[in-house]
Scaffold this active site. Structure first.
Site, mmCIF file in Angstrom:
data_model
loop_
_atom_site.group_PDB
_atom_site.id
_atom_site.type_symbol
_atom_site.label_atom_id
_atom_site.label_comp_id
_atom_site.label_asym_id
_atom_site.label_seq_id
_atom_site.Cartn_x
_atom_site.Cartn_y
_atom_site.Cartn_z
ATOM 1 C CD GLU A 1 -18.966 21.707 -19.711
ATOM 2 O OE1 GLU A 1 -18.996 21.823 -20.074
ATOM 3 O OE2 GLU A 1 -17.944 22.899 -19.397
ATOM 4 C CG ASN B 1 -3.949 -5.089 13.059
ATOM 5 O OD1 ASN B 1 -3.463 -4.696 11.669
ATOM 6 N ND2 ASN B 1 -4.764 -6.137 13.911
ATOM 7 C CB SER C 1 -14.473 25.535 -29.164
ATOM 8 O OG SER C 1 -14.505 24.643 -30.327
ATOM 9 C CE1 TYR D 1 -6.338 -3.612 9.128
ATOM 10 C CE2 TYR D 1 -4.789 -5.466 8.993
ATOM 11 C CZ TYR D 1 -5.177 -4.396 8.343
ATOM 12 O OH TYR D 1 -4.413 -3.400 6.978
ATOM 13 C CE LYS E 1 -4.192 2.881 4.791
ATOM 14 N NZ LYS E 1 -4.682 2.361 5.801
ATOM 15 C CE LYS F 1 -18.917 26.517 -27.559
ATOM 16 N NZ LYS F 1 -18.857 24.654 -27.848
ATOM 17 C CG HIS G 1 -41.385 23.559 -11.425
ATOM 18 N ND1 HIS G 1 -42.115 22.054 -11.479
ATOM 19 C CD2 HIS G 1 -41.751 24.047 -10.251
ATOM 20 C CE1 HIS G 1 -43.448 22.372 -10.187
ATOM 21 N NE2 HIS G 1 -43.162 22.938 -9.482
ATOM 22 C CB SER H 1 -1.049 0.182 1.219
ATOM 23 O OG SER H 1 0.235 -0.528 2.417
HETATM 24 N N1 ARG Z 1 -0.988 -1.224 5.870
HETATM 25 C C1 ARG Z 1 -2.005 -2.042 6.509
HETATM 26 C C2 ARG Z 1 -3.339 -1.223 6.443
HETATM 27 O O1 ARG Z 1 -3.362 0.089 5.459
HETATM 28 C C3 ARG Z 1 -1.097 -1.564 7.392
HETATM 29 C C4 ARG Z 1 -2.313 -2.884 8.817
HETATM 30 C C5 ARG Z 1 -2.183 -3.863 8.551
HETATM 31 N N2 ARG Z 1 -2.080 -4.955 9.654
HETATM 32 C C6 ARG Z 1 -1.738 -6.028 9.447
HETATM 33 N N3 ARG Z 1 -2.194 -7.035 10.291
HETATM 34 N N4 ARG Z 1 -1.358 -6.568 8.744
HETATM 35 O O2 ARG Z 1 -4.361 -1.819 6.816
#
Ligand code: ARG
Length: 483
Positions: free
Chosen positions: A312, A132, A299, A339, A347, A305, A178, A45
């Site tokens: 938009e 976590n 345009s 988790y 994210k 234009k 309307h 990630s």
């Molecule tokens: N990169 C992970 C996330 O964003 C971090 C947490 C990972 N925890 C684990 N038990 N593998 O969720």
């Protein structure tokens, strides 16, 4: 056709099974071989969560200080960790950190570098902590900062709305229902409607901030820890109101992100409505406003234009922002406690929505600071479509004591006469009106102009220019008092 082995085109060459990867030095005690390249790719990630580095470092510093305070780490180790983390922040800011998917995420990157820099002390940092609770903490801190940043931009948008509303407090335009001409209003009043929506959007953001501001750190993997940690201390240090009460909830709750995205979705809906009105008003059919060169494009084929692209795109971005909200809702749905790796997918949508939303706020503010309404055209349009018919009916109620329903009926007949004879309401001869309602007097003409119409709307929240000016004054004070 070429190589059909892999139907998905990949821009990275496949490698065979890796030998022990870098991240495995963190968790690979029980592993023999390394993850496959695909495993590494789907697992990593770092491409997006590197945006959490500041929060990750702040969280780690707070954790280390707390550990030292509780006698779990020596003061010397804590000092080394803190110095190392400060150095790493500098390295990341200088663009010196090499990001490597083998190290999965930002947490492992920072920890690995810390161990390079301060050795054993760095390896002790993860005591009484898990990724976590670490990621939950980082993400809350990041979202809180984003809320503060967006709120500041919102204040700028409100200021631009107030300035424009003040300039055009007395500028008459058609009010629509309307999208049919309904009654005259002022442009200032119309803009102040958006001010109100934005105020509520900001208060929703503030609510969301309040609810998210609890500390997950110290929940560890899911069950808490046997070390004598002090969660109140890390909470205070990180600006959280208190530690989250349940360790399972702490690591698995993402409703703060869902709430945030839903607040942004509503906010984006509001921005898209204003943007849409700009697009509509900028058409030559409406001719209500000209967007500045700075917010228009040309345009490539039609030289005449002038396109309202920024408006938009603000109108369109709501699609992406609502998509982010829906996407994360679906990720979270049905996840068991605590988790799950699914939650790593939280994210990217939040980052994307914040980026989009920020741009929308800035663009909308810019357009408001730099737009040129054609007040003459607006006023002219305000008089079309028998927009003061309600004023006529109200006059019949007030002056002749007609029940409103009868007044409505008589006015309808007068409007029909005007329409059949291609006349404005104010040009219908008194004698013709009297054929419909014999008691009508010449005084009726005093309420049929658009100026008289808006000036008469003095009820609380109504469009009378004096009302609008008073509302702007109150709003300006509120905005000033925030600071
Ligand atoms: N990169 C992970 C996330 O964003 C971090 C947490 C990972 N925890 C684990 N038990 N593998 O969720």
């Amino acid at each position: 056709m070429g190589d059909q082995k892999n139907s998905i085109s990949r821009d990275k060459p496949e490698t065979g099974d890796a030998t022990k990867s870098q991240s495995q030095t963190m968790w690979g005690g029980r592993f023999g071989g390394g993850p496959s390249a695909v495993m590494q790719e789907i697992n990593a990630s770092i491409d997006f969560d590197k945006r959490l580095y500041r929060q990750d470092i702040a969280g780690s510093k707070a954790h280390a200080r707390m550990l030292a305070g509780a006698g779990i780490l020596t003061a010397d180790d804590a000092a080394k960790i803190e110095a190392g983390l400060t150095q790493i922040a500098g390295e990341i800011e200088a663009g010196e950190m090499v990001f490597d998917p083998a190290l999965e995420d930002i947490h492992m990157h920072i920890e690995a570098r810390l161990r390079e820099l301060v050795g054993d002390a760095g390896a002790r940092l993860h005591t009484a902590r898990s990724r976590n609770d670490q990621v939950a903490t980082d993400f809350r801190l990041w979202t809180r900062a984003a809320i503060d940043q967006l709120d500041g931009l919102y204040a700028g948008l409100q200021n631009a709305l107030l300035n424009a509303a003040e300039t055009y407090a007395g500028s008459i335009m058609p009010g629509f229902t309307h999208l049919q001409t309904a009654q005259p209003v002022t442009l200032g009043h119309h803009l102040m409607a958006y001010f109100e929506m934005v105020s509520r959007d900001r208060s929703r953001l503030a609510d969301c901030r309040m609810r998210l501001n609890e500390n997950p750190l110290g929940a560890a993997a899911l069950a808490g820890t046997s070390f004598p940690i002090d969660r109140h201390k890390t909470s205070a240090e990180l600006g959280f109101d208190k530690p989250m009460a349940n360790s399972l909830d702490a690591v698995s709750a993402r409703d703060f992100a869902l709430e945030f995205l839903s607040v942004l979705s509503i906010g984006a809906v509001h921005l898209s409505r204003l943007a849409d009105e700009f697009v509509l008003w900028a058409t030559s059919a409406f001719g209500f406003l000209k967007l500045s060169d700075a917010f228009s494009t040309g345009s490539s084929i039609m030289p005449q234009k002038r396109n309202p692209d920024a408006a938009e795109l603000v109108r369109a971005k709501v699609g992406r922002i609502m998509g982010a909200h829906t996407g994360l809702m679906v990720v979270m749905k049905g996840l068991p406690l605590a988790y799950s790796k699914d939650m790593q997918e939280d994210k990217a949508p939040v980052f994307q929505a914040v980026d989009d939303f920020e741009l929308c706020l800035v663009a909308m503010t810019g357009m408001l600071e730099d737009f040129h309404p054609n007040t003459e055209a607006m006023k002219k349009a305000a008089g079309l479509g028998y927009s003061t018919a309600t004023d006529l009916a109200d006059w019949l109620v007030r002056a002749l004591n007609l029940p409103f329903r009868d007044a409505h009926h008589a006015t309808g007949a007068i409007v029909k006469y005007a329409e059949d004879n291609s006349l404005e309401l104010s040009d219908v001869p008194l004698t013709e009106m009297q054929k419909i309602e014999p008691k009508i007097t010449n005084d009726v003409f005093s309420v049929l102009s658009v100026e008289a119409s808006v000036a008469s709307r003095t009820s609380y929240g109504g469009t009378a220019p004096d009302n609008v000016r008073a509302a702007i004054k109150v709003a300006r004070l509120e905005l000033l008092n925030e600071k």
